[in-house]
Design a protein around this motif. Structure first.
Motif, PDB file in Angstrom:
ATOM      1  N   LEU A   1       0.834  -0.854  -0.362  1.00 34.97           N
ATOM      2  CA  LEU A   1       0.018  -0.068   0.060  1.00 34.97           C
ATOM      3  C   LEU A   1       0.850   1.187  -0.404  1.00 34.97           C
ATOM      4  CD1 LEU A   1      -2.899   1.444   0.550  1.00 34.97           C
ATOM      5  CD2 LEU A   1      -2.557   1.268   2.791  1.00 34.97           C
ATOM      6  N   MET A   2       0.918   1.665  -0.620  1.00 33.34           N
ATOM      7  CA  MET A   2       1.149   3.813  -1.188  1.00 33.34           C
ATOM      8  C   MET A   2       0.835   4.954  -0.273  1.00 33.34           C
ATOM      9  SD  MET A   2       4.775   2.500  -4.901  1.00 33.34           S
ATOM     10  CE  MET A   2       4.146   0.637  -4.693  1.00 33.34           C
ATOM     11  N   MET A   3      -0.856   4.515  -0.357  1.00 31.76           N
ATOM     12  CA  MET A   3      -1.206   5.903   0.165  1.00 31.76           C
ATOM     13  C   MET A   3      -1.982   6.351  -1.005  1.00 31.76           C
ATOM     14  SD  MET A   3      -2.760   4.690   3.194  1.00 31.76           S
ATOM     15  CE  MET A   3      -3.380   6.162   4.366  1.00 31.76           C
ATOM     16  N   SER A   4      -1.296   7.593  -0.530  1.00 33.54           N
ATOM     17  CA  SER A   4      -1.440   8.808  -1.423  1.00 33.54           C
ATOM     18  C   SER A   4      -0.740   9.113  -2.170  1.00 33.54           C
ATOM     19  CB  SER A   4      -1.830  10.491  -0.942  1.00 33.54           C
ATOM     20  OG  SER A   4      -2.351  10.481  -0.172  1.00 33.54           O
ATOM     21  N   VAL A   5       0.696   8.248  -3.117  1.00 28.71           N
ATOM     22  CA  VAL A   5       0.623   7.349  -3.792  1.00 28.71           C
ATOM     23  C   VAL A   5       0.073   7.538  -4.909  1.00 28.71           C
ATOM     24  CG1 VAL A   5       2.514   6.259  -6.047  1.00 28.71           C
ATOM     25  CG2 VAL A   5       3.088   7.193  -3.315  1.00 28.71           C
ATOM     26  N   ALA A   6      -1.391   7.459  -5.149  1.00 27.98           N
ATOM     27  CA  ALA A   6      -2.461   6.802  -5.663  1.00 27.98           C
ATOM     28  C   ALA A   6      -3.175   8.286  -6.354  1.00 27.98           C
ATOM     29  CB  ALA A   6      -3.679   6.166  -4.798  1.00 27.98           C
TER      30      ALA A   6
ATOM     31  N   GLN B   1      -6.565  27.122  -0.847  1.00 27.61           N
ATOM     32  CA  GLN B   1      -6.140  25.855  -1.018  1.00 27.61           C
ATOM     33  C   GLN B   1      -5.783  25.027  -0.381  1.00 27.61           C
ATOM     34  OE1 GLN B   1      -1.921  25.788  -3.344  1.00 27.61           O
ATOM     35  NE2 GLN B   1      -3.071  24.269  -4.705  1.00 27.61           N
ATOM     36  N   VAL B   2      -6.749  24.172   0.144  1.00 23.49           N
ATOM     37  CA  VAL B   2      -6.805  23.307   1.472  1.00 23.49           C
ATOM     38  C   VAL B   2      -6.594  21.812   1.050  1.00 23.49           C
ATOM     39  CG1 VAL B   2      -7.671  22.206   3.124  1.00 23.49           C
ATOM     40  CG2 VAL B   2      -7.398  24.971   3.192  1.00 23.49           C
ATOM     41  N   TYR B   3      -4.955  20.916   1.040  1.00 25.08           N
ATOM     42  CA  TYR B   3      -4.879  19.710   0.364  1.00 25.08           C
ATOM     43  C   TYR B   3      -6.034  18.689   0.563  1.00 25.08           C
ATOM     44  CZ  TYR B   3      -3.095  15.094   0.332  1.00 25.08           C
ATOM     45  OH  TYR B   3      -2.288  13.662  -0.907  1.00 25.08           O
ATOM     46  N   HIS B   4      -7.150  18.697  -0.843  1.00 23.76           N
ATOM     47  CA  HIS B   4      -8.442  17.596  -0.859  1.00 23.76           C
ATOM     48  C   HIS B   4      -8.388  15.919  -0.323  1.00 23.76           C
ATOM     49  CE1 HIS B   4     -10.177  21.295  -1.540  1.00 23.76           C
ATOM     50  NE2 HIS B   4     -10.891  20.679  -2.199  1.00 23.76           N
ATOM     51  N   SER B   5      -7.297  16.046   0.920  1.00 21.24           N
ATOM     52  CA  SER B   5      -6.748  14.478   0.938  1.00 21.24           C
ATOM     53  C   SER B   5      -7.623  13.198   1.092  1.00 21.24           C
ATOM     54  CB  SER B   5      -6.138  14.677   2.607  1.00 21.24           C
ATOM     55  OG  SER B   5      -5.015  13.191   2.815  1.00 21.24           O
ATOM     56  N   SER B   6      -8.547  13.380   1.367  1.00 19.00           N
ATOM     57  CA  SER B   6      -9.198  12.575   1.200  1.00 19.00           C
ATOM     58  C   SER B   6     -10.436  12.441   0.211  1.00 19.00           C
ATOM     59  CB  SER B   6     -10.875  12.121   1.985  1.00 19.00           C
ATOM     60  OG  SER B   6     -11.351  13.435   2.683  1.00 19.00           O
ATOM     61  N   THR B   7     -10.847  13.619  -0.425  1.00 17.65           N
ATOM     62  CA  THR B   7     -12.090  13.602  -1.607  1.00 17.65           C
ATOM     63  C   THR B   7     -10.950  13.481  -2.913  1.00 17.65           C
ATOM     64  OG1 THR B   7     -11.838  15.849  -1.301  1.00 17.65           O
ATOM     65  CG2 THR B   7     -13.744  14.752   0.027  1.00 17.65           C
ATOM     66  N   LEU B   8      -9.456  14.132  -2.786  1.00 18.55           N
ATOM     67  CA  LEU B   8      -9.965  14.614  -4.333  1.00 18.55           C
ATOM     68  C   LEU B   8      -9.590  13.069  -5.699  1.00 18.55           C
ATOM     69  CD1 LEU B   8      -7.069  16.630  -5.366  1.00 18.55           C
ATOM     70  CD2 LEU B   8      -6.497  14.657  -6.310  1.00 18.55           C
ATOM     71  N   GLY B   9      -9.206  11.427  -5.208  1.00 19.22           N
ATOM     72  CA  GLY B   9      -9.008  10.440  -5.716  1.00 19.22           C
ATOM     73  C   GLY B   9     -10.364  10.551  -6.122  1.00 19.22           C
TER      74      GLY B   9
ATOM     75  N   ASN C   1      -5.861   3.821  -1.961  1.00 17.05           N
ATOM     76  CA  ASN C   1      -5.423   2.236  -1.798  1.00 17.05           C
ATOM     77  C   ASN C   1      -5.024   2.183  -3.098  1.00 17.05           C
ATOM     78  OD1 ASN C   1      -7.851   1.892  -2.958  1.00 17.05           O
ATOM     79  ND2 ASN C   1      -8.655   0.491  -2.522  1.00 17.05           N
ATOM     80  N   GLY C   2      -3.996   2.385  -3.244  1.00 15.68           N
ATOM     81  CA  GLY C   2      -3.162   2.323  -4.682  1.00 15.68           C
ATOM     82  C   GLY C   2      -1.796   1.128  -4.075  1.00 15.68           C
ATOM     83  N   HIS C   3      -2.010  -0.129  -4.719  1.00 15.66           N
ATOM     84  CA  HIS C   3      -0.836  -1.555  -3.946  1.00 15.66           C
ATOM     85  C   HIS C   3      -0.516  -2.169  -4.733  1.00 15.66           C
ATOM     86  CE1 HIS C   3      -3.858  -1.822  -1.221  1.00 15.66           C
ATOM     87  NE2 HIS C   3      -3.423  -2.373  -0.559  1.00 15.66           N
ATOM     88  N   GLY C   4       1.230  -1.591  -5.353  1.00 16.12           N
ATOM     89  CA  GLY C   4       2.109  -1.779  -6.572  1.00 16.12           C
ATOM     90  C   GLY C   4       3.228  -2.469  -5.935  1.00 16.12           C
ATOM     91  N   THR C   5       3.942  -2.595  -6.927  1.00 15.85           N
ATOM     92  CA  THR C   5       5.166  -2.622  -6.363  1.00 15.85           C
ATOM     93  C   THR C   5       6.239  -1.011  -6.590  1.00 15.85           C
ATOM     94  OG1 THR C   5       6.086  -3.055  -9.185  1.00 15.85           O
ATOM     95  CG2 THR C   5       5.814  -5.087  -7.699  1.00 15.85           C
ATOM     96  N   ALA C   6       7.707  -1.006  -6.236  1.00 12.57           N
ATOM     97  CA  ALA C   6       8.177   0.682  -6.326  1.00 12.57           C
ATOM     98  C   ALA C   6       8.095   0.004  -8.011  1.00 12.57           C
ATOM     99  CB  ALA C   6       9.568   0.526  -5.582  1.00 12.57           C
ATOM    100  N   ARG C   7       9.064  -0.939  -8.428  1.00 11.14           N
ATOM    101  CA  ARG C   7       9.355  -1.284 -10.363  1.00 11.14           C
ATOM    102  C   ARG C   7       7.959   0.105 -11.630  1.00 11.14           C
ATOM    103  NH1 ARG C   7       8.244  -6.048 -10.168  1.00 11.14           N
ATOM    104  NH2 ARG C   7      10.855  -6.508  -8.870  1.00 11.14           N
ATOM    105  N   ALA C   8       7.250  -0.504 -10.218  1.00 13.66           N
ATOM    106  CA  ALA C   8       5.453  -0.050 -11.690  1.00 13.66           C
ATOM    107  C   ALA C   8       5.715   1.310 -11.260  1.00 13.66           C
ATOM    108  CB  ALA C   8       4.406  -1.154 -10.621  1.00 13.66           C
TER     109      ALA C   8
ATOM    110  N   GLY D   1       2.955   9.946  -0.043  1.00 15.10           N
ATOM    111  CA  GLY D   1       1.906   9.127   0.592  1.00 15.10           C
ATOM    112  C   GLY D   1       1.890   9.158   2.256  1.00 15.10           C
ATOM    113  N   ALA D   2       0.843   8.827   3.006  1.00  9.60           N
ATOM    114  CA  ALA D   2       0.589   8.487   4.333  1.00  9.60           C
ATOM    115  C   ALA D   2       1.810   7.539   5.161  1.00  9.60           C
ATOM    116  CB  ALA D   2      -0.151   8.875   4.979  1.00  9.60           C
ATOM    117  N   GLY D   3       2.983   7.960   5.586  1.00 13.35           N
ATOM    118  CA  GLY D   3       3.397   6.732   6.142  1.00 13.35           C
ATOM    119  C   GLY D   3       5.014   6.812   5.042  1.00 13.35           C
ATOM    120  N   GLY D   4       5.073   7.701   4.513  1.00 11.85           N
ATOM    121  CA  GLY D   4       5.823   7.602   3.443  1.00 11.85           C
ATOM    122  C   GLY D   4       6.754   7.380   2.407  1.00 11.85           C
ATOM    123  N   SER D   5       5.978   5.952   1.676  1.00 10.46           N
ATOM    124  CA  SER D   5       6.381   6.319   0.301  1.00 10.46           C
ATOM    125  C   SER D   5       5.965   7.268  -0.855  1.00 10.46           C
ATOM    126  CB  SER D   5       5.326   5.148  -0.581  1.00 10.46           C
ATOM    127  OG  SER D   5       4.821   3.709   0.210  1.00 10.46           O
TER     128      SER D   5
END
Length: 378
Positions: A69-74, A158-166, A259-266, A332-336
């Motif tokens: 899981l890479m959180m907001s990388v999505a 301009q406020v980060y639309h963290s939960s809604t933008l995706g 909730n995007g999940h993947g490999t770093a390579r991808a 992404g939240a948590g560091g990705s």
């Protein structure tokens, strides 16, 4: 306890030995659990490393095909999907969102443009009509967004639309193409290139997932403890407090904000496809998405964020993407962390299953980025 001698797989070109060393040091010095880093440089995959533990309880090792899981990388990947539609003439950044999604016009939002909505200027970072559990239901979330009254005049802040933008990006893709954003991503970007990145996963893909170790004060967890009338709490009230980011619902549903999940390579490959030969979108279209939308933007901690249309721009020291200010991507939240640097012709993704606290990218991601640019400067 730090994992001093992790199992590390993959390869790194000799020129990028500083990255390989920094990756090893994350385990030796920075208490890493499991993770991966990938770098494309001048259209070549020069770093593809993974290592450590994918599941803390069982001790299962991180493998070449481990998804995480890479959180907001999505959000950055979702923006690429929208940019492809703009490039094809199916969407216009300066058209009202309601042209494509008529219900969005409720509560005085009829004139809000796609550019404003994706540029965090629409004043709808919250979903006041949603209740815990609605986050897993696409129709409920997009209805809550469509019926949300802006918290301030459009464009005032301009406020980060963290939960809604995706979800906004995803519903635009759905309205224009008839496909969900996860399906569009698979069909148009990932499957043709053999890239393992998913928004919404099937059982086989879930079986390859690392188990997330959520930190107490990552952005989402911290928001759940804020007062219920705060913007931070209202952003995330649709997520049940017991969600640990490993549930079947979290992994199965399409939640393109987080909730995007993947490999770093991808993910490094997707960003390479934005700046390499035969890019996913033309340079003219990409320029529209990389225009900073409001110069005084800050996040909830007062740190400077440079936000474009859907993408984060290089925002040192809080969210750095190397020395070139034209770099773009999304953390992404948590560091990705994932980004492309069109100046250096470099794309990078680093990810982990051990989240870190706070809104910055953290010491482990910073070590990867610093080492990448050290490598190309030697």
């Amino acid at each position: 306890m730090a994992q001093v001698h992790p199992t590390i797989g993959g390869h790194s070109d000799s020129r990028f030995e500083p990255v390989a060393q920094a990756f090893r040091d994350n385990f030796r010095l920075r208490n890493e659990l499991g993770g991966a880093v990938a770098i494309y440089y001048r259209n070549e995959l020069v770093v593809d490393l993974w290592g450590g533990i994918a599941d803390k309880q069982s001790g299962a090792p991180w493998r070449a095909d481990t998804l995480t899981l890479m959180m907001s990388v999505a959000k950055g990947i979702s923006t690429i999907c929208v940019a492809m539609l703009v490039d094809r003439g199916q969407l216009s950044l300066d058209a009202p969102v309601s042209l494509y999604w008529p219900e969005f016009a409720a509560e005085g939002k009829g004139a809000i443009t796609v550019r404003e909505a994706l540029g965090h200027l629409a004043g709808i970072p919250v979903t006041d009509l949603a209740v815990p559990g609605d986050f897993y239901h696409w129709d409920r979330m997009v209805a809550a967004i469509a019926n949300q009254k802006p918290l301030w005049p459009v464009g005032e802040k301009q406020v980060y639309h963290s939960s809604t933008l995706g979800f906004i990006a995803g519903e635009l893709v759905h309205r224009v193409t008839g496909r969900s954003i996860g399906t569009f991503l698979r069909d148009e970007i990932c499957a043709p290139r053999g890239l393992d990145y998913f928004i919404g996963m099937n059982a086989e893909q879930q079986a390859r997932c690392s188990t997330i170790v959520a930190s107490a004060n990552n952005v989402v967890n911290a928001a759940k403890r804020e007062p219920k009338n705060s913007i931070s709490y209202r952003m995330w009230q649709a997520v049940p407090v017991e969600e640990d980011y490993n549930s079947v619902r979290w992994r199965s549903e399409e939640l393109p904000s987080v909730n995007g999940h993947g490999t770093a390579r991808a993910v490094a490959g997707i960003y390479n496809a934005m700046i390499g030969p035969n890019p996913l979108v033309t340079a003219a279209t990409l320029r529209q998405f990389l225009t900073e939308q409001q110069a005084q933007s800050t996040d909830s901690e007062g740190a400077r964020l440079r936000m474009a249309v859907g993408f984060m721009l290089n925002s040192p020291p809080h969210r750095p993407m190397g020395p070139n200010m034209r770099s773009f991507g999304h953390s992404g939240a948590g560091g990705s962390q994932a980004f492309a640097d069109p100046v250096a012709q470099l794309s990078l993704c680093w990810t982990t299953n051990k989240m870190h606290d706070g809104n910055d990218i953290g010491a482990r991601a910073k070590a990867m980025i610093d080492a990448a640019y050290m490598s190309i400067s030697l």
